[in-house]
Design a protein around this motif. Sequence first.
Motif, PDB file in Angstrom:
ATOM      1  N   THR A  10       0.831  -1.208   0.000  1.00 40.38           N
ATOM      2  CA  THR A  10       0.000   0.000   0.000  1.00 40.38           C
ATOM      3  C   THR A  10       0.865   1.258   0.000  1.00 40.38           C
ATOM      4  O   THR A  10       0.612   2.219  -0.741  1.00 40.38           O
ATOM      5  CB  THR A  10      -0.935  -0.001   1.222  1.00 40.38           C
ATOM      6  OG1 THR A  10      -1.733  -1.184   1.225  1.00 40.38           O
ATOM      7  CG2 THR A  10      -1.829   1.227   1.196  1.00 40.38           C
ATOM      8  N   ALA A  11       1.911   1.251   0.847  1.00 41.08           N
ATOM      9  CA  ALA A  11       2.820   2.402   0.912  1.00 41.08           C
ATOM     10  C   ALA A  11       3.528   2.601  -0.423  1.00 41.08           C
ATOM     11  O   ALA A  11       3.679   3.731  -0.908  1.00 41.08           O
ATOM     12  CB  ALA A  11       3.833   2.203   2.029  1.00 41.08           C
ATOM     13  N   LEU A  13       2.445   1.698  -3.321  1.00 37.83           N
ATOM     14  CA  LEU A  13       1.480   2.201  -4.293  1.00 37.83           C
ATOM     15  C   LEU A  13       1.240   3.699  -4.119  1.00 37.83           C
ATOM     16  O   LEU A  13       1.169   4.450  -5.099  1.00 37.83           O
ATOM     17  CB  LEU A  13       0.164   1.433  -4.143  1.00 37.83           C
ATOM     18  CG  LEU A  13      -0.966   1.835  -5.096  1.00 37.83           C
ATOM     19  CD1 LEU A  13      -0.533   1.608  -6.555  1.00 37.83           C
ATOM     20  CD2 LEU A  13      -2.233   1.047  -4.781  1.00 37.83           C
ATOM     21  N   ILE A  14       1.157   4.109  -2.846  1.00 33.16           N
ATOM     22  CA  ILE A  14       0.948   5.551  -2.569  1.00 33.16           C
ATOM     23  C   ILE A  14       2.142   6.364  -3.078  1.00 33.16           C
ATOM     24  O   ILE A  14       1.973   7.417  -3.714  1.00 33.16           O
ATOM     25  CB  ILE A  14       0.733   5.770  -1.060  1.00 33.16           C
ATOM     26  CG1 ILE A  14      -0.606   5.131  -0.628  1.00 33.16           C
ATOM     27  CG2 ILE A  14       0.750   7.261  -0.735  1.00 33.16           C
ATOM     28  CD1 ILE A  14      -0.823   5.144   0.874  1.00 33.16           C
ATOM     29  N   ILE A  15       3.345   5.845  -2.783  1.00 35.22           N
ATOM     30  CA  ILE A  15       4.558   6.544  -3.240  1.00 35.22           C
ATOM     31  C   ILE A  15       4.570   6.608  -4.763  1.00 35.22           C
ATOM     32  O   ILE A  15       4.924   7.636  -5.354  1.00 35.22           O
ATOM     33  CB  ILE A  15       5.818   5.841  -2.704  1.00 35.22           C
ATOM     34  CG1 ILE A  15       5.892   5.998  -1.174  1.00 35.22           C
ATOM     35  CG2 ILE A  15       7.076   6.393  -3.370  1.00 35.22           C
ATOM     36  CD1 ILE A  15       7.006   5.195  -0.536  1.00 35.22           C
ATOM     37  N   ILE A  17       2.023   6.556  -6.776  1.00 36.82           N
ATOM     38  CA  ILE A  17       1.008   7.511  -7.228  1.00 36.82           C
ATOM     39  C   ILE A  17       1.514   8.939  -7.060  1.00 36.82           C
ATOM     40  O   ILE A  17       1.349   9.794  -7.944  1.00 36.82           O
ATOM     41  CB  ILE A  17      -0.307   7.299  -6.454  1.00 36.82           C
ATOM     42  CG1 ILE A  17      -0.919   5.947  -6.838  1.00 36.82           C
ATOM     43  CG2 ILE A  17      -1.285   8.434  -6.740  1.00 36.82           C
ATOM     44  CD1 ILE A  17      -2.131   5.564  -5.998  1.00 36.82           C
ATOM     45  N   ILE A  18       2.169   9.179  -5.888  1.00 36.64           N
ATOM     46  CA  ILE A  18       2.713  10.529  -5.643  1.00 36.64           C
ATOM     47  C   ILE A  18       3.771  10.884  -6.688  1.00 36.64           C
ATOM     48  O   ILE A  18       3.791  11.988  -7.225  1.00 36.64           O
ATOM     49  CB  ILE A  18       3.297  10.605  -4.220  1.00 36.64           C
ATOM     50  CG1 ILE A  18       2.168  10.506  -3.185  1.00 36.64           C
ATOM     51  CG2 ILE A  18       4.080  11.905  -4.040  1.00 36.64           C
ATOM     52  CD1 ILE A  18       2.652  10.432  -1.749  1.00 36.64           C
ATOM     53  N   CYS A  20       4.035   9.663  -9.664  1.00 36.27           N
ATOM     54  CA  CYS A  20       3.360   9.882 -10.944  1.00 36.27           C
ATOM     55  C   CYS A  20       2.750  11.277 -11.014  1.00 36.27           C
ATOM     56  O   CYS A  20       2.826  11.960 -12.057  1.00 36.27           O
ATOM     57  CB  CYS A  20       2.278   8.824 -11.160  1.00 36.27           C
ATOM     58  SG  CYS A  20       2.948   7.176 -11.521  1.00 36.27           S
TER      59      CYS A  20
END
Length: 312
Positions: A10-11, A13-15, A17-18, A20
């Motif tokens: 999850t972390a 994926l968040i990183i 996304i950030i 991107c």
Amino acid sequence: MQKYILIILTAALIIFIILCLVLLLYLRRQNRELRYINGILKEINAGNRNRKILLDSDSRLADIGFGINLLLQDSQDKIIALQKAEEAEKALMTSLSHDIRTPLTTLIGYLDAVHTGMTDAKNQESYVETARQKAYDLKNYVDTLFEWFKLSAGEEILEPLPCDMAELTRNILEDWIVIFEEKHISYEIDIPESLIELTIDRKAYARILNNLIQNALTHSKAERIAISLKKEKDITEISVSDNGIGIPPADIKHIFERLYKCDKSRTHKGSGIGLNIVQQLVRKSGGNITVKSEPFVQTIFLITFGPENSLR
């Protein structure tokens, strides 16, 4: 264990996304700046030479924008220089056509008068003599013009040789003393008896001194002229001064420019390139020339030659 893996994924994926989003924002900014630069370049290409590329200092394209601005400024400076050169050439051709046409028209007028018999035999000799003088004036002007062109084109070749400046200066001034006396101009000549050795082109030096004296006689309306030569240590100084009308302060910085005339309305003969020739010859001879003027008190042209011209 699965819980930790899920947290890590999850972390990550968040990183991702950030990252991107940051990359997207960065690319959008880059695209915006590129479109801005492209728009400026289109305006410049359309003829608006005053536009500049303004970007934030933290922009990755700031250096490119700065470089383009430098190229634009250099281009603008060259365009301005070319425009000034074009204007100067037009002024030159206008001046030359006027300065040549005037004596030529007078010369033809006198010769036509003699040829067609418009003057009697008594005045013919006077007309022919006037025509002869006008022809010599025209020849002198053309000779001066050719010399100026050669100097400006860098084609004038000087032949500096060792010489005694005191003797050379005295020889040049011999012819002028007669003219001073004919024109009732008082003169003061200060040349030491001692030897002053210098390496210089004799013809160039004669041209320099003759032009300065002629300039004083033609334009200053002086009653007194002073010429001096001296040497202190390794510095040789030649000065030509007069007590004429002088040079206005606004004209001092332009006095050596080609075709520059302090009195724009004057009608007496003068090419406007005599002092420019003097400056070029002095520089090519390794010297320096300056001028100081207090109107109706004193105008002094000072030429200096340094150690590189002195003989050892």
